[in-house]
Motif scaffolding. Structure first.
Motif, PDB file in Angstrom:
ATOM      1  N   SER A 212       0.822  -1.210   0.000  1.00 10.22           N
ATOM      2  CA  SER A 212       0.000   0.000   0.000  1.00 10.22           C
ATOM      3  C   SER A 212       0.859   1.265   0.000  1.00 10.22           C
ATOM      4  CB  SER A 212      -0.941   0.009   1.206  1.00 10.22           C
ATOM      5  OG  SER A 212      -0.205   0.061   2.415  1.00 10.22           O
ATOM      6  N   LEU A 213       2.120   1.147   0.409  1.00 11.93           N
ATOM      7  CA  LEU A 213       3.032   2.286   0.370  1.00 11.93           C
ATOM      8  C   LEU A 213       3.729   2.403  -0.977  1.00 11.93           C
ATOM      9  CD1 LEU A 213       4.733   2.134   3.895  1.00 11.93           C
ATOM     10  CD2 LEU A 213       2.900   3.663   3.138  1.00 11.93           C
ATOM     11  N   ALA A 214       4.064   1.272  -1.559  1.00 10.59           N
ATOM     12  CA  ALA A 214       4.717   1.237  -2.874  1.00 10.59           C
ATOM     13  C   ALA A 214       4.696  -0.205  -3.368  1.00 10.59           C
ATOM     14  CB  ALA A 214       6.150   1.759  -2.795  1.00 10.59           C
ATOM     15  N   PRO A 215       4.678  -0.419  -4.690  1.00 13.11           N
ATOM     16  CA  PRO A 215       4.707  -1.793  -5.219  1.00 13.11           C
ATOM     17  C   PRO A 215       5.917  -2.572  -4.710  1.00 13.11           C
ATOM     18  CG  PRO A 215       4.270  -0.203  -6.971  1.00 13.11           C
ATOM     19  CD  PRO A 215       4.648   0.596  -5.751  1.00 13.11           C
ATOM     20  N   ALA A 216       5.776  -3.884  -4.641  1.00  9.74           N
ATOM     21  CA  ALA A 216       6.815  -4.736  -4.066  1.00  9.74           C
ATOM     22  C   ALA A 216       8.162  -4.551  -4.751  1.00  9.74           C
ATOM     23  CB  ALA A 216       6.384  -6.199  -4.136  1.00  9.74           C
ATOM     24  N   HIS A 217       8.176  -4.272  -6.057  1.00 10.27           N
ATOM     25  CA  HIS A 217       9.448  -4.173  -6.767  1.00 10.27           C
ATOM     26  C   HIS A 217      10.241  -2.918  -6.375  1.00 10.27           C
ATOM     27  CE1 HIS A 217       6.962  -1.620  -9.464  1.00 10.27           C
ATOM     28  NE2 HIS A 217       8.109  -0.993  -9.700  1.00 10.27           N
ATOM     29  N   ARG A 218       9.586  -1.967  -5.687  1.00  6.02           N
ATOM     30  CA  ARG A 218      10.291  -0.763  -5.256  1.00  6.02           C
ATOM     31  C   ARG A 218      11.041  -0.977  -3.933  1.00  6.02           C
ATOM     32  NH1 ARG A 218       8.593   4.015  -7.609  1.00  6.02           N
ATOM     33  NH2 ARG A 218      10.534   4.794  -6.671  1.00  6.02           N
ATOM     34  N   TRP A 219      10.731  -2.052  -3.243  1.00  9.29           N
ATOM     35  CA  TRP A 219      11.367  -2.339  -1.960  1.00  9.29           C
ATOM     36  C   TRP A 219      12.625  -3.170  -2.180  1.00  9.29           C
ATOM     37  CZ3 TRP A 219       9.122  -1.053   2.926  1.00  9.29           C
ATOM     38  CH2 TRP A 219       7.843  -0.477   2.847  1.00  9.29           C
ATOM     39  N   ARG A 220      13.611  -3.005  -1.275  1.00 11.63           N
ATOM     40  CA  ARG A 220      14.842  -3.782  -1.325  1.00 11.63           C
ATOM     41  C   ARG A 220      15.147  -4.337   0.065  1.00 11.63           C
ATOM     42  NH1 ARG A 220      13.754  -3.367  -5.772  1.00 11.63           N
ATOM     43  NH2 ARG A 220      14.930  -2.563  -7.558  1.00 11.63           N
ATOM     44  N   PRO A 221      15.660  -5.567   0.140  1.00  6.64           N
ATOM     45  CA  PRO A 221      16.046  -6.098   1.455  1.00  6.64           C
ATOM     46  C   PRO A 221      17.154  -5.240   2.064  1.00  6.64           C
ATOM     47  CG  PRO A 221      15.980  -7.837  -0.203  1.00  6.64           C
ATOM     48  CD  PRO A 221      15.879  -6.540  -0.944  1.00  6.64           C
ATOM     49  N   LEU A 222      17.040  -4.961   3.347  1.00  8.51           N
ATOM     50  CA  LEU A 222      18.101  -4.269   4.064  1.00  8.51           C
ATOM     51  C   LEU A 222      19.175  -5.296   4.411  1.00  8.51           C
ATOM     52  CD1 LEU A 222      18.895  -1.504   5.329  1.00  8.51           C
ATOM     53  CD2 LEU A 222      17.828  -2.305   7.446  1.00  8.51           C
ATOM     54  N   ALA A 223      20.411  -4.949   4.138  1.00  8.42           N
ATOM     55  CA  ALA A 223      21.503  -5.894   4.402  1.00  8.42           C
ATOM     56  C   ALA A 223      21.571  -6.242   5.886  1.00  8.42           C
ATOM     57  CB  ALA A 223      22.826  -5.298   3.946  1.00  8.42           C
ATOM     58  N   PRO A 224      21.824  -7.512   6.215  1.00 12.02           N
ATOM     59  CA  PRO A 224      22.007  -7.880   7.624  1.00 12.02           C
ATOM     60  C   PRO A 224      23.190  -7.131   8.224  1.00 12.02           C
ATOM     61  CG  PRO A 224      21.761  -9.823   6.223  1.00 12.02           C
ATOM     62  CD  PRO A 224      21.938  -8.654   5.309  1.00 12.02           C
ATOM     63  N   ASP A 225      23.215  -7.080   9.541  1.00 15.15           N
ATOM     64  CA  ASP A 225      24.309  -6.424  10.279  1.00 15.15           C
ATOM     65  C   ASP A 225      24.447  -4.967   9.861  1.00 15.15           C
ATOM     66  OD1 ASP A 225      24.592  -8.980  11.195  1.00 15.15           O
ATOM     67  OD2 ASP A 225      26.626  -9.275  10.476  1.00 15.15           O
ATOM     68  N   THR A 226      23.305  -4.284   9.790  1.00 15.82           N
ATOM     69  CA  THR A 226      23.263  -2.879   9.388  1.00 15.82           C
ATOM     70  C   THR A 226      22.782  -2.016  10.544  1.00 15.82           C
ATOM     71  OG1 THR A 226      22.863  -3.343   7.041  1.00 15.82           O
ATOM     72  CG2 THR A 226      22.115  -1.220   7.859  1.00 15.82           C
ATOM     73  N   VAL A 227      23.419  -0.864  10.720  1.00 12.54           N
ATOM     74  CA  VAL A 227      22.950   0.153  11.659  1.00 12.54           C
ATOM     75  C   VAL A 227      22.770   1.443  10.864  1.00 12.54           C
ATOM     76  CG1 VAL A 227      23.429   1.465  13.766  1.00 12.54           C
ATOM     77  CG2 VAL A 227      24.206  -0.921  13.570  1.00 12.54           C
ATOM     78  N   LEU A 228      21.528   1.890  10.737  1.00 12.56           N
ATOM     79  CA  LEU A 228      21.230   3.144  10.047  1.00 12.56           C
ATOM     80  C   LEU A 228      21.089   4.263  11.068  1.00 12.56           C
ATOM     81  CD1 LEU A 228      18.494   1.985   7.482  1.00 12.56           C
ATOM     82  CD2 LEU A 228      20.959   2.227   7.099  1.00 12.56           C
ATOM     83  N   THR A 229      21.540   5.451  10.704  1.00 13.63           N
ATOM     84  CA  THR A 229      21.431   6.621  11.576  1.00 13.63           C
ATOM     85  C   THR A 229      20.668   7.712  10.854  1.00 13.63           C
ATOM     86  OG1 THR A 229      23.506   6.122  12.703  1.00 13.63           O
ATOM     87  CG2 THR A 229      22.703   8.386  12.855  1.00 13.63           C
ATOM     88  N   TYR A 230      19.679   8.296  11.569  1.00 12.39           N
ATOM     89  CA  TYR A 230      18.863   9.389  11.033  1.00 12.39           C
ATOM     90  C   TYR A 230      19.066  10.612  11.930  1.00 12.39           C
ATOM     91  CZ  TYR A 230      16.578   5.700   8.364  1.00 12.39           C
ATOM     92  OH  TYR A 230      16.329   4.645   7.513  1.00 12.39           O
ATOM     93  N   PRO A 231      19.907  11.548  11.508  1.00 13.49           N
ATOM     94  CA  PRO A 231      20.098  12.749  12.325  1.00 13.49           C
ATOM     95  C   PRO A 231      18.895  13.665  12.220  1.00 13.49           C
ATOM     96  CG  PRO A 231      21.307  12.955  10.292  1.00 13.49           C
ATOM     97  CD  PRO A 231      20.726  11.568  10.290  1.00 13.49           C
ATOM     98  N   PHE A 232      18.585  14.355  13.299  1.00 16.03           N
ATOM     99  CA  PHE A 232      17.492  15.323  13.301  1.00 16.03           C
ATOM    100  C   PHE A 232      18.064  16.722  13.169  1.00 16.03           C
ATOM    101  CE2 PHE A 232      15.163  12.125  16.175  1.00 16.03           C
ATOM    102  CZ  PHE A 232      14.733  11.413  15.060  1.00 16.03           C
ATOM    103  N   ARG A 233      17.488  17.504  12.289  1.00 14.58           N
ATOM    104  CA  ARG A 233      17.984  18.862  12.096  1.00 14.58           C
ATOM    105  C   ARG A 233      17.686  19.699  13.333  1.00 14.58           C
ATOM    106  NH1 ARG A 233      13.059  19.158   9.158  1.00 14.58           N
ATOM    107  NH2 ARG A 233      11.723  20.877   9.834  1.00 14.58           N
ATOM    108  N   SER A 234      18.534  20.652  13.603  1.00 14.72           N
ATOM    109  CA  SER A 234      18.329  21.559  14.720  1.00 14.72           C
ATOM    110  C   SER A 234      17.293  22.596  14.352  1.00 14.72           C
ATOM    111  CB  SER A 234      19.642  22.256  15.093  1.00 14.72           C
ATOM    112  OG  SER A 234      19.402  23.273  16.024  1.00 14.72           O
ATOM    113  N   GLU A 235      16.345  22.845  15.253  1.00  9.38           N
ATOM    114  CA  GLU A 235      15.331  23.874  14.995  1.00  9.38           C
ATOM    115  C   GLU A 235      15.885  25.273  15.244  1.00  9.38           C
ATOM    116  OE1 GLU A 235      12.654  22.854  13.580  1.00  9.38           O
ATOM    117  OE2 GLU A 235      13.351  20.808  13.866  1.00  9.38           O
ATOM    118  N   ARG A 236      17.132  25.335  15.734  1.00  7.25           N
ATOM    119  CA  ARG A 236      17.711  26.635  16.072  1.00  7.25           C
ATOM    120  C   ARG A 236      18.636  27.167  14.990  1.00  7.25           C
ATOM    121  NH1 ARG A 236      20.125  24.542  21.576  1.00  7.25           N
ATOM    122  NH2 ARG A 236      20.564  22.844  20.140  1.00  7.25           N
TER     123      ARG A 236
END
Length: 264
Positions: A212-236
């Motif tokens: 429902s978010l996107a067709p299956a072919h648009r998705w990719r398996p995330l590699a095992p042993d992965t750590v993703l980081t999402y930094p948050f922008r400063s509001e200041r």
């Protein structure tokens, strides 16, 4: 066991909540585990788009009954993570066990999909009480400000045998991390696989492909042993990374209630 989904960037929160509900009901289940329905509560943590404040919501009822009308579905946000739960042990049900977990002495929120009944040994405990809370304390000991791949994988590989997965989302006022790791001998590797959808200005990682978010072919398996980081922008400041990228900035935000507080 549980299902996780994280979205970072520009998106409609209601669609991400609906995706979590679909996973909770087994609509998207395509894996090697007998568990397809996750009805033992759900929770969410998100970042307010205007203020940068973190907010959390926890509910012991099935996500299908309450998530679509919850505050999470109406959030104005550039980061949202949800956890839908099937408790491994019957005694570990209720609001105090509902993710995201939070400790009274720091600003981390924590969500876990898996079962790690031996991690308590590394904390010097005689027996496990709640494996996800023990994993939280082990992976993010007091004073931790951020995670890095090398130290996380070293810690995970040191966990005594007997666990199923350490898939997790950890959210701090400055940044969020997604950990994708399972021991090599996990019995249901497809169940603990994670899938990634990358679109312009949007990154989604989920326990299952959600068409429902996107067709299956648009998705990719995330590699095992992965750590993703999402930094948050400063509001200041005005010079900061675009949401959905992965590097490092700072932001200060107020605390959300302890998990034993009433459901919002």
């Amino acid at each position: 066991m549980c299902r996780l989904i994280l979205a970072s960037g520009t998106f409609d929160a209601a669609r991400i909540v609906d995706a979590a509900v679909e996973m909770s009901c087994g609509v998207t289940a395509d894996h090697d585990n007998a568990t397809t329905v996750h009805a033992h509560g759900w929770g969410a943590v998100w970042r307010d788009l205007g203020t940068g404040a973190l907010h959390a919501h926890r509910d012991t009822r099935p996500a299908v009954d309450t998530a679509p009308a919850s505050p999470a579905a109406f959030a104005r946000t550039d980061f949202l993570a949800l956890h839908v739960r099937n408790a491994t042990l019957p005694e570990n049900r209720g609001l105090s066990f509902t993710h995201p977990l939070q400790r009274p002495f720091d600003d981390w929120y924590f969500m876990h999909n898996g079962y790690l009944p031996t991690v308590h040994q590394l904390l010097g405990m005689d027996a496990s009480v709640f494996d996800s809370a023990e994993y939280f304390d082990y992976l993010l000991p007091p004073g931790t400000e951020a995670l890095d791949t090398e130290s996380v994988l070293h810690a995970l590989r040191a966990i005594p045998p007997g666990g199923k997965s350490g898939n997790a989302i950890a959210v701090h006022p400055d940044r969020a991390h997604l950990v994708h790791w399972s021991p090599p001998d996990t019995a249901t590797p497809k169940f603990f696989a994670m899938q990634r959808l990358t679109l312009p200005g949007l990154d989604v990682v989920a326990s299952e492909v959600v068409p429902s978010l996107a067709p299956a072919h648009r998705w990719r398996p995330l590699a095992p042993d992965t750590v993703l980081t999402y930094p948050f922008r400063s509001e200041r400041t005005s010079s900061c990374p675009r949401p959905g990228t992965a590097s490092s900035t700072t932001s200060t935000t107020p605390r959300a209630p302890h998990p034993t507080a009433p459901v919002s």
